[in-house]
Design an enzyme around this catalytic site. Sequence first.
Site, PDB file in Angstrom:
ATOM      1  N   HIS A  43     -20.772  -6.557  16.391  1.00 38.41           N
ATOM      2  CA  HIS A  43     -21.381  -6.724  15.062  1.00 38.41           C
ATOM      3  C   HIS A  43     -20.555  -7.641  14.144  1.00 38.41           C
ATOM      4  O   HIS A  43     -20.456  -7.407  12.945  1.00 38.41           O
ATOM      5  CB  HIS A  43     -21.597  -5.371  14.395  1.00 38.41           C
ATOM      6  CG  HIS A  43     -22.613  -4.505  15.076  1.00 38.41           C
ATOM      7  ND1 HIS A  43     -23.690  -5.014  15.760  1.00 38.41           N
ATOM      8  CD2 HIS A  43     -22.720  -3.136  15.164  1.00 38.41           C
ATOM      9  CE1 HIS A  43     -24.420  -3.999  16.247  1.00 38.41           C
ATOM     10  NE2 HIS A  43     -23.848  -2.877  15.910  1.00 38.41           N
ATOM     11  N   HIS A  94     -29.311  -2.409  10.335  1.00 34.72           N
ATOM     12  CA  HIS A  94     -28.763  -1.310  11.139  1.00 34.72           C
ATOM     13  C   HIS A  94     -28.987   0.053  10.484  1.00 34.72           C
ATOM     14  O   HIS A  94     -28.101   0.903  10.480  1.00 34.72           O
ATOM     15  CB  HIS A  94     -27.268  -1.552  11.377  1.00 34.72           C
ATOM     16  CG  HIS A  94     -26.716  -0.899  12.609  1.00 34.72           C
ATOM     17  ND1 HIS A  94     -26.515   0.465  12.706  1.00 34.72           N
ATOM     18  CD2 HIS A  94     -26.322  -1.420  13.806  1.00 34.72           C
ATOM     19  CE1 HIS A  94     -26.005   0.754  13.889  1.00 34.72           C
ATOM     20  NE2 HIS A  94     -25.873  -0.381  14.580  1.00 34.72           N
ATOM     21  N   SER A  95     -30.180   0.277   9.935  1.00 36.49           N
ATOM     22  CA  SER A  95     -30.473   1.599   9.355  1.00 36.49           C
ATOM     23  C   SER A  95     -30.649   2.648  10.444  1.00 36.49           C
ATOM     24  O   SER A  95     -31.164   2.360  11.536  1.00 36.49           O
ATOM     25  CB  SER A  95     -31.746   1.535   8.505  1.00 36.49           C
ATOM     26  OG  SER A  95     -31.489   0.935   7.258  1.00 36.49           O
ATOM     27  N   GLU A 109     -32.884  -2.091  16.288  1.00 31.06           N
ATOM     28  CA  GLU A 109     -32.155  -3.256  15.796  1.00 31.06           C
ATOM     29  C   GLU A 109     -32.700  -4.555  16.407  1.00 31.06           C
ATOM     30  O   GLU A 109     -32.264  -4.968  17.477  1.00 31.06           O
ATOM     31  CB  GLU A 109     -30.673  -3.121  16.147  1.00 31.06           C
ATOM     32  CG  GLU A 109     -30.030  -1.796  15.750  1.00 31.06           C
ATOM     33  CD  GLU A 109     -28.692  -1.585  16.431  1.00 31.06           C
ATOM     34  OE1 GLU A 109     -27.927  -2.564  16.572  1.00 31.06           O
ATOM     35  OE2 GLU A 109     -28.414  -0.453  16.862  1.00 31.06           O
TER      36      GLU A 109
END
Length: 345
Positions: free
Chosen positions: A106, A175-176, A306
């Site tokens: 990430h 990215h929830s 995602e």
Amino acid sequence: MVRFSVLDPWTDPRGGEIERVRIDNGILALEVISLGGIIRALWTPDKHGERANIVLGCDSAEDYLTQSAHLGAIAGRFANRIANGKMHYQGQDYQLDVNQATNCLHGGREGFNRKNWHLGQLPDGVRLTLMSPDGDMGFPGNCTVQLDYRLAGNNLYVEILASVDKACPVSLTQHSYFNLDGSETNHEHLMQIDAKRYLTMNDVSVPTGIAETTGSIFDLSQPIRLGDKLHATELASTRGYDHCYMMNDPDGSLARFGCLSSPVSGRAMTVYTNQPSVQLYCANFLDGTVGRNQQILNQHHGVCLEPQMLPDSPNQGERFGDDVWLVPGKVYHHISRYQFDADDA
């Protein structure tokens, strides 16, 4: 009509302030903070028409900066993993920050999730912008990013544009962690995925190949109860689903990925994206993270969907192609639509 409310800012322990806003169109409501482009809360109606928050979040900037789960944030400059934190392009070698096993995950330990973005208003949402400098976490070139969150009826649109002044791979994702019924696990959630192919991985989750889902635990063409699958032996090494699904025939247009739903609340979330893949992550390593109201979050407390470019694609051009390398004069464009429905009680 979208109502826009400015909330009291938070103090950034690193200096300055974190802006907070809420937008509400009468169906959906969203709280966004300038730290990490984070969606702190997303209120959607259940089968009784009662709105409640369906994403995991934190109480303060300190808590967001302490956790490493990317709760609600934009992951970048490159979402997912780049093997050994190394890239090679047109005769140039690049060493990136290594922050997960042997990988750059990430975007590294100071990724876009930890940056304080500039936040502004749109007629139907908010716009956040960020300039990532040349060499940020080892990535080449200055990268300028524009992120829009927009509400339209029962839809949340996430649209991201990026440009660079030096060739660089760019892959940005939201990215929830979704929890559609407020329970302490995702086990009663149903997951359905249209994609027919997924990426096989090595022991540090770097892709090793492409496989068909048919006849495997990764075939989610029909809705499955997550609690029935997450502890299967085939998923033991990742403690549940943490796998990348390849979209069927991606052509850059919005296409349906799948649907996450909860029979408990009646909520359903259908995801559409123009990205070539979507990572399904079931919060397998979330346990111990401090969430809202100082709640200690559990393993499998939510579900992440995602949309992204293919993981480690900068190093796997023969398998995935070179499209992931953004070059000066070109624009990276990510758009995803999250459609929220509810069964009638």
